[in-house]
Write an enzyme that holds these catalytic residues in place. Sequence first.
Site, PDB file in Angstrom:
ATOM      1  N   TYR A 151      29.267  64.790  45.560  1.00 11.58           N
ATOM      2  CA  TYR A 151      29.917  64.342  46.765  1.00 11.58           C
ATOM      3  C   TYR A 151      31.365  64.094  46.670  1.00 11.58           C
ATOM      4  O   TYR A 151      32.326  64.962  47.414  1.00 11.58           O
ATOM      5  CB  TYR A 151      29.315  63.020  47.552  1.00 11.58           C
ATOM      6  CG  TYR A 151      29.715  62.916  49.010  1.00 11.58           C
ATOM      7  CD1 TYR A 151      29.441  63.787  50.238  1.00 11.58           C
ATOM      8  CD2 TYR A 151      30.536  61.727  49.195  1.00 11.58           C
ATOM      9  CE1 TYR A 151      29.693  63.262  51.253  1.00 11.58           C
ATOM     10  CE2 TYR A 151      30.871  61.613  50.510  1.00 11.58           C
ATOM     11  CZ  TYR A 151      30.421  62.447  51.387  1.00 11.58           C
ATOM     12  OH  TYR A 151      30.919  61.887  52.975  1.00 11.58           O
ATOM     13  N   GLY A 154      33.075  67.241  45.483  1.00 17.09           N
ATOM     14  CA  GLY A 154      32.948  68.454  46.452  1.00 17.09           C
ATOM     15  C   GLY A 154      33.857  68.315  47.594  1.00 17.09           C
ATOM     16  O   GLY A 154      34.328  69.404  48.222  1.00 17.09           O
ATOM     17  N   VAL A 194      25.091  49.224  56.138  1.00  9.04           N
ATOM     18  CA  VAL A 194      24.772  48.725  57.437  1.00  9.04           C
ATOM     19  C   VAL A 194      23.186  48.971  57.823  1.00  9.04           C
ATOM     20  O   VAL A 194      22.703  48.151  58.431  1.00  9.04           O
ATOM     21  CB  VAL A 194      25.797  49.427  58.397  1.00  9.04           C
ATOM     22  CG1 VAL A 194      25.300  49.094  59.920  1.00  9.04           C
ATOM     23  CG2 VAL A 194      27.230  48.851  58.216  1.00  9.04           C
ATOM     24  N   ASN A 196      20.678  49.958  55.919  1.00  8.58           N
ATOM     25  CA  ASN A 196      19.716  49.040  55.175  1.00  8.58           C
ATOM     26  C   ASN A 196      19.757  47.698  55.754  1.00  8.58           C
ATOM     27  O   ASN A 196      18.650  47.064  55.606  1.00  8.58           O
ATOM     28  CB  ASN A 196      20.492  49.074  53.681  1.00  8.58           C
ATOM     29  CG  ASN A 196      20.000  50.377  52.951  1.00  8.58           C
ATOM     30  OD1 ASN A 196      19.463  51.049  53.310  1.00  8.58           O
ATOM     31  ND2 ASN A 196      20.206  50.330  51.743  1.00  8.58           N
ATOM     32  N   GLN A 215      31.848  42.951  46.502  1.00  9.46           N
ATOM     33  CA  GLN A 215      32.591  44.178  46.801  1.00  9.46           C
ATOM     34  C   GLN A 215      32.984  44.616  48.194  1.00  9.46           C
ATOM     35  O   GLN A 215      32.072  43.819  49.076  1.00  9.46           O
ATOM     36  CB  GLN A 215      31.841  45.438  45.963  1.00  9.46           C
ATOM     37  CG  GLN A 215      30.523  45.655  46.539  1.00  9.46           C
ATOM     38  CD  GLN A 215      29.336  44.716  45.993  1.00  9.46           C
ATOM     39  OE1 GLN A 215      29.485  43.768  45.684  1.00  9.46           O
ATOM     40  NE2 GLN A 215      28.154  45.483  46.014  1.00  9.46           N
ATOM     41  N   ARG A 217      34.094  46.508  51.899  1.00 13.38           N
ATOM     42  CA  ARG A 217      33.988  47.643  52.675  1.00 13.38           C
ATOM     43  C   ARG A 217      34.646  47.430  54.015  1.00 13.38           C
ATOM     44  O   ARG A 217      35.101  46.300  54.394  1.00 13.38           O
ATOM     45  CB  ARG A 217      32.561  48.153  52.912  1.00 13.38           C
ATOM     46  CG  ARG A 217      31.991  48.663  51.630  1.00 13.38           C
ATOM     47  CD  ARG A 217      32.628  49.874  50.959  1.00 13.38           C
ATOM     48  NE  ARG A 217      31.844  50.504  49.752  1.00 13.38           N
ATOM     49  CZ  ARG A 217      31.887  50.022  48.640  1.00 13.38           C
ATOM     50  NH1 ARG A 217      32.801  49.053  48.394  1.00 13.38           N
ATOM     51  NH2 ARG A 217      31.213  50.226  47.693  1.00 13.38           N
ATOM     52  N   PRO A 280      32.394  51.731  44.178  1.00 10.64           N
ATOM     53  CA  PRO A 280      33.686  51.037  44.344  1.00 10.64           C
ATOM     54  C   PRO A 280      33.573  49.741  44.445  1.00 10.64           C
ATOM     55  O   PRO A 280      32.699  49.103  45.215  1.00 10.64           O
ATOM     56  CB  PRO A 280      34.312  52.077  45.450  1.00 10.64           C
ATOM     57  CG  PRO A 280      33.625  53.234  45.610  1.00 10.64           C
ATOM     58  CD  PRO A 280      32.181  52.880  45.346  1.00 10.64           C
ATOM     59  N   GLN A 282      36.268  48.131  45.793  1.00  6.93           N
ATOM     60  CA  GLN A 282      37.204  47.798  46.999  1.00  6.93           C
ATOM     61  C   GLN A 282      37.252  49.092  47.732  1.00  6.93           C
ATOM     62  O   GLN A 282      37.464  50.159  47.201  1.00  6.93           O
ATOM     63  CB  GLN A 282      38.371  47.241  46.581  1.00  6.93           C
ATOM     64  CG  GLN A 282      38.747  45.949  45.917  1.00  6.93           C
ATOM     65  CD  GLN A 282      40.005  45.443  45.918  1.00  6.93           C
ATOM     66  OE1 GLN A 282      40.807  46.091  44.968  1.00  6.93           O
ATOM     67  NE2 GLN A 282      40.378  44.131  46.437  1.00  6.93           N
TER      68      GLN A 282
END
Length: 325
Positions: A151, A154, A194, A196, A215, A217, A280, A282
């Site tokens: 992903y 790509g 979200v 989940n 972590q 988002r 990630p 952050q």
Amino acid sequence: MTLETLQKKKILVTGGAGFIGSHLCERLLADGADVLCVDNFFTGQKTNVAHLLGNPNFEIQRHDVTFPLYVEVDEIYNLACPASPVHYQHDPVQTTKTSVHGAINMLGLAKRVGAKIFQASTSEVYGDPNVHPQPEEYWGNVNPIGFRSCYDEGKRCAETLFFDYHRQHGTKIKVARIFNTYGPNMHPNDGRVVSNFIVQALMGTDITIYGDGQQTRSFCFVSDLVEGFVRLMGTGDEVTGPINLGNPGEFTMIELAQAVIRLTGSRSQLVHKPLPSDDPRQRKPDIAKAQSILGWEPRVQLEQGLTATIAYFDKVLSNSGIARR
């Protein structure tokens, strides 16, 4: 009134039955466009656009963008590609082909018909960033051979193709880098945080936190994102992007889970599992360019957006015969 003003703008939306694509189709129709929605329905859902089928300005076509498409349009929004880890890792080779071959085919179409073309890129091009927040000038920190690479790389290659078509052929391009987006029409099983959290909370099961939950988002409501799309597409040819589109409000996974539990009234407990590979630590957009160039910034606050999204998933679960606990 001239003949030109009587003619509706013909707009192609690839991935138009997906989460974001369906909201974009709805917005473009509301703006008076003639919309062709193209989707192979790998992750897109017919139910997302079923309410649009009676609109005489809306047309839907099953098609995979890894194959050429021959239509006459004025603008193209290229959103086709599974965007959640569960879906894009299911068939990683096909995911890369969708981003790369799909970009080649849609750029070829844009070149042939002289259409302006928009690429839905992603904050994943920044990888696990060493710069925070992430400005568009940051080149990223991406693992080229990891589980997420199909992903991430790509989408990076698709951006390369867009800018090479622009430089080599004069193709009119717009590139947006999308940060975490949520809202109604999300797939219940897409594996995104979200959806989940909300589904787990509504079902009363344990809420899964990967790693220590610290972590971060940044969550942008889908209507805000679509507004950014339309504003970017409406800019002059000198504006190509890439431009970050996302909400700079930053939340830890623990904070998000606690908000979902509070808004659903759930008794779910938090459980911790190992952090997935290349996840990630952050993620937060620098949206200075979107603010200055587009006059855009998100307006929907997290609690307001979560409330609307919870109501959507509550309805989906009820219609599926799954009762809240």
